[in-house]
Scaffold this motif. Structure first.
Motif, PDB file in Angstrom:
ATOM      1  N   LEU A  24     103.262  51.835  39.828  1.00  0.00           N
ATOM      2  CA  LEU A  24     104.463  52.042  40.646  1.00  0.00           C
ATOM      3  C   LEU A  24     104.836  53.513  40.731  1.00  0.00           C
ATOM      4  CD1 LEU A  24     106.744  49.109  39.389  1.00  0.00           C
ATOM      5  CD2 LEU A  24     105.200  49.150  41.357  1.00  0.00           C
ATOM      6  N   LYS A 190     110.693  44.119  38.726  1.00  0.00           N
ATOM      7  CA  LYS A 190     110.419  44.774  40.009  1.00  0.00           C
ATOM      8  C   LYS A 190     111.477  44.413  41.034  1.00  0.00           C
ATOM      9  CE  LYS A 190     106.210  44.954  41.603  1.00  0.00           C
ATOM     10  NZ  LYS A 190     104.845  44.531  42.012  1.00  0.00           N
ATOM     11  N   THR A 202     111.548  52.001  45.545  1.00  0.00           N
ATOM     12  CA  THR A 202     112.048  51.820  44.190  1.00  0.00           C
ATOM     13  C   THR A 202     112.056  53.142  43.455  1.00  0.00           C
ATOM     14  OG1 THR A 202     111.232  49.578  44.084  1.00  0.00           O
ATOM     15  CG2 THR A 202     111.649  50.657  41.980  1.00  0.00           C
TER      16      THR A 202
END
Length: 204
Positions: A24, A190, A202
Motif C-alpha cells: 500500500l 483497509k 488512502t
C-alpha cells in the motif's frame, strides 16, 4: 510518505505487517527500530481492550500513527483459553514451545471433533488527536496432536486448517496472508483507512 509504527517487538508480527502494508506504499516501523521502548502492561480482559491500551500509549509516547494488535488462540474445549494469555500461557516468559506443550497436554485424549479453535486478532489504530478505531478478524481450525511445520510463530505449528490439510506453520507467507486472523483483520483495516479519507487515496 505514509508511515505507521507497529506496536510490537515480535519479529514474526513485524514481518506479517510488512507483507500486508508495504504494497500500500506504507513505511512500516516497529518498536525494534527504537531504543526508547516502553513496556505496556496488558491489563485488559479482552483482545480489544489490550489492543487499545497499547495503541494509545505508544501513539502518545512517540507522537505518531500506531497500529497495535492483540491476538491469541481460543480453544473451545478449554472454555476459550488461552485467550488473552496466549503469549504467556505456560509462564511469565514468552515461550512458544512451552505454550504449545501446555495446550497439547490439556487436550490430551480429546477427540479431533472436540479440538475446534480459532485465532482471533484485534487491530487498534491510534492517530494523534483522533479517536482510536478497532477492527478484528478470526481464523477457524483444529488443534493438532503434535506440532507440524517450521514457518510462522506462536501456536502456528499446532493450528490445523482442515480445508487446506496443513497447519498454519506449513503455509508460505503468501498463503498465510490470505487466510490468517491477522489478514482478515487487515482486510477490515483497509476499509477503515479508506473511510478516514473518503474519495481520496488512502493516507495517514
Amino acid at each position: 510518505m505514509k508511515e505507521i509504527l507497529i506496536a510490537t517487538t515480535n519479529k514474526g508480527k513485524v514481518a506479517d505487517f510488512k507483507t500486508l502494508l508495504t504494497p500500500l506504499g506504507i513505511i512500516v516501523k516497529s518498536l525494534l527500530d527504537y531504543k526508547d521502548i516502553i513496556d505496556i502492561e496488558e491489563t485488559g480482559a479482552t483482545f480489544t481492550e489490550n489492543a487499545i491500551l497499547k495503541a494509545e500509549a505508544i501513539s502518545k509516547h512517540f507522537k505518531t500513527n500506531v497500529i497495535a494488535d492483540d491476538s491469541g488462540l481460543a480453544i473451545d474445549a478449554l472454555q476459550g483459553r488461552p485467550g488473552v494469555y496466549s503469549a504467556r500461557y505456560a509462564g511469565f516468559e514468552k515461550n512458544d514451545q512451552a505454550n504449545m506443550a501446555k495446550v497439547l497436554e490439556e487436550l490430551e485424549g480429546i477427540p479431533t471433533n472436540k479440538r475446534t479453535a480459532r485465532f482471533h486478532c484485534v487491530l487498534a489504530l491510534a492517530i494523534p488527536n483522533d479517536e482510536t478505531k478497532t477492527v478484528e478478524g478470526t481464523c477457524d481450525g483444529i488443534i493438532a496432536t503434535s506440532p507440524i511445520g517450521d514457518q510462522g510463530f506462536g501456536y502456528d505449528p499446532i493450528f490445523f486448517l482442515p480445508e487446506l490439510g496443513k497447519t498454519m506453520a506449513q503455509l508460505s507467507k503468501e498463503e498465510k496472508n490470505q487466510i490468517s486472523h491477522r489478514a482478515n483483520a487487515f482486510k477490515q483495516l483497509k476499509g477503515l483507512l479508506e473511510s478516514i479519507n473518503p474519495g481520496k487515496e488512502t493516507s495517514l
